[in-house]
Design an enzyme around this catalytic site. Sequence first.
Site, PDB file in Angstrom:
ATOM      1  CB  THR A 129      -0.867  -0.031   1.425  1.00 50.66           C
ATOM      2  OG1 THR A 129      -1.557  -1.382   1.233  1.00 50.66           O
ATOM      3  CG2 THR A 129      -2.186   1.399   1.456  1.00 50.66           C
TER       4      THR A 129
ATOM      5  CE1 TYR B  63      -6.056   0.925   0.126  1.00 53.14           C
ATOM      6  CE2 TYR B  63      -3.747  -0.051  -1.043  1.00 53.14           C
ATOM      7  CZ  TYR B  63      -4.513   0.219  -0.140  1.00 53.14           C
ATOM      8  OH  TYR B  63      -4.377  -0.448   1.442  1.00 53.14           O
TER       9      TYR B  63
ATOM     10  CB  SER C 200       3.191  -8.294   1.679  1.00 55.85           C
ATOM     11  OG  SER C 200       1.958  -7.805   2.368  1.00 55.85           O
TER      12      SER C 200
ATOM     13  CB  THR D 163       0.569  -3.722   6.378  1.00 54.93           C
ATOM     14  OG1 THR D 163      -0.834  -2.943   5.889  1.00 54.93           O
ATOM     15  CG2 THR D 163       1.256  -2.478   6.456  1.00 54.93           C
ATOM     16  CG  ASP D 164      -1.979  -7.736   4.250  1.00 61.25           C
ATOM     17  OD1 ASP D 164      -2.550  -6.842   4.696  1.00 61.25           O
ATOM     18  OD2 ASP D 164      -3.070  -8.230   2.750  1.00 61.25           O
TER      19      ASP D 164
ATOM     20  CE  LYS E  57      -2.890  -5.012   8.113  1.00 60.55           C
ATOM     21  NZ  LYS E  57      -2.649  -4.863   6.397  1.00 60.55           N
TER      22      LYS E  57
ATOM     23  CD  GLU F 249      -5.370 -25.841  28.191  1.00 62.28           C
ATOM     24  OE1 GLU F 249      -6.461 -27.434  27.344  1.00 62.28           O
ATOM     25  OE2 GLU F 249      -6.130 -25.251  28.382  1.00 62.28           O
TER      26      GLU F 249
HETATM   27  N1  ASP Z   1      -3.331  -5.794   1.092  1.00 54.63           N
HETATM   28  C1  ASP Z   1      -1.683  -4.457   1.498  1.00 54.63           C
HETATM   29  C2  ASP Z   1       0.109  -5.791   1.143  1.00 54.63           C
HETATM   30  O1  ASP Z   1       0.241  -6.181   1.988  1.00 54.63           O
HETATM   31  C3  ASP Z   1      -1.612  -4.080   2.028  1.00 54.63           C
HETATM   32  C4  ASP Z   1      -1.373  -3.421   3.023  1.00 54.63           C
HETATM   33  O2  ASP Z   1       0.421  -2.694   2.408  1.00 54.63           O
HETATM   34  O3  ASP Z   1      -1.478  -2.237   3.457  1.00 54.63           O
HETATM   35  O4  ASP Z   1       0.222  -5.208  -0.133  1.00 54.63           O
END
Ligand code: ASP
Length: 352
Positions: free
Chosen positions: A34, A48, A81, A114-115, A187, A309
């Site tokens: 992103t 986007y 990602s 971020t994924d 995340k 457990e």
């Molecule tokens: N789907 C995006 C990625 O991981 C989300 C992001 O970058 O925030 O590339």
Amino acid sequence: MKKSLTSLTLALSLIIPISAFAKNNVVVVATGGTIAGAGASSTNSATYTAAKVPVDDLLNAVPQIQNLANVSGVQALQIASESITDKELIQIARKINELVKKPDVNGVVITHGTDTLEETAFFLNLVVHTDKPIVVVGSMRPPSALSADGPLNLYSAVALAASNDAKGKGVFVLMNDSIFAARDVSKTINIHTNAFQSQWGALGTLVEGKTYWFRNSVKRHNNNSEFNIENIKGDALPLVQIVYGSDNMLPDSYLALQKAGVKAIVNAGTGNGSVPNYIVPTLNQLQQQGIQVVRSSRVPQGFVLRNAEQPDDKYGWVVAHDLNPQKARILAALALTKTKDAKEIQRIFWEY
Ligand code: ASP
């Protein structure tokens, strides 16, 4: 006057080394996400396409970074990602390894979606031998959106990668002014800019380009790691997959992975990494056939207790300690490049 200034400069340079004035060299390695995304309008903060903007445009959008360091850019990948496989993971690690080996590179920033940012950061933390700062950064809003968070995140990431006090502390994730340790950051929210958290807290904070430190990570990393990207051959890791725990599970999910040739299964169990009584026989059967069973938890905080457990010693299972299932997948895959012994794999899970 001119002469006395020259002698003053000469005298100063004898006391203070020239390097004290020189800016560090930081390379930004772009992989997509992103932070390089593009939306149709400035109000599209969540709708986007990721991985569109090239690295030079990302750097040119934040000219202030050149005051922090001599910054250059490399486009390693242009990918969202969630589509990263072990092949890209290894490719990124090799690129970073190559850069940190260069004497004229002082720090590296990786822009990333971020994924799965936490997986890449943890992998780099385990396989790149260096004490130079490596910072993984992303953003929750694309550059085209109102109040895009990428530019300030990038500015802070460069500041961190350029700071001498960041050396030897492990790979960092820099998001939303916080400096996190790669091993325990995750995340945790998918729509806000404070998307990353660690249950043990941030290592520090970055304000106006300056680092403020509060703790260190005690687990093995980088120079102190027994894993090294230079010893990983080819472009795949031993196959490790995750099964998510719930009520009403089917043994078929595990058996399908066995058929696919999996070498370890990370069980994202309920609570303390629990396994339903009707699934235990299937997991024991797989374990006896040489497939490692790693108990992690679907609960985001706390850690899985060994022999609590489940009788792990009796079954020959491994507990993932406080690593979440996706981090456990990375460490299990690396452990399997070294050993097939469950006790040795457990030692690795305690130490990293
Ligand atoms: N789907 C995006 C990625 O991981 C989300 C992001 O970058 O925030 O590339």
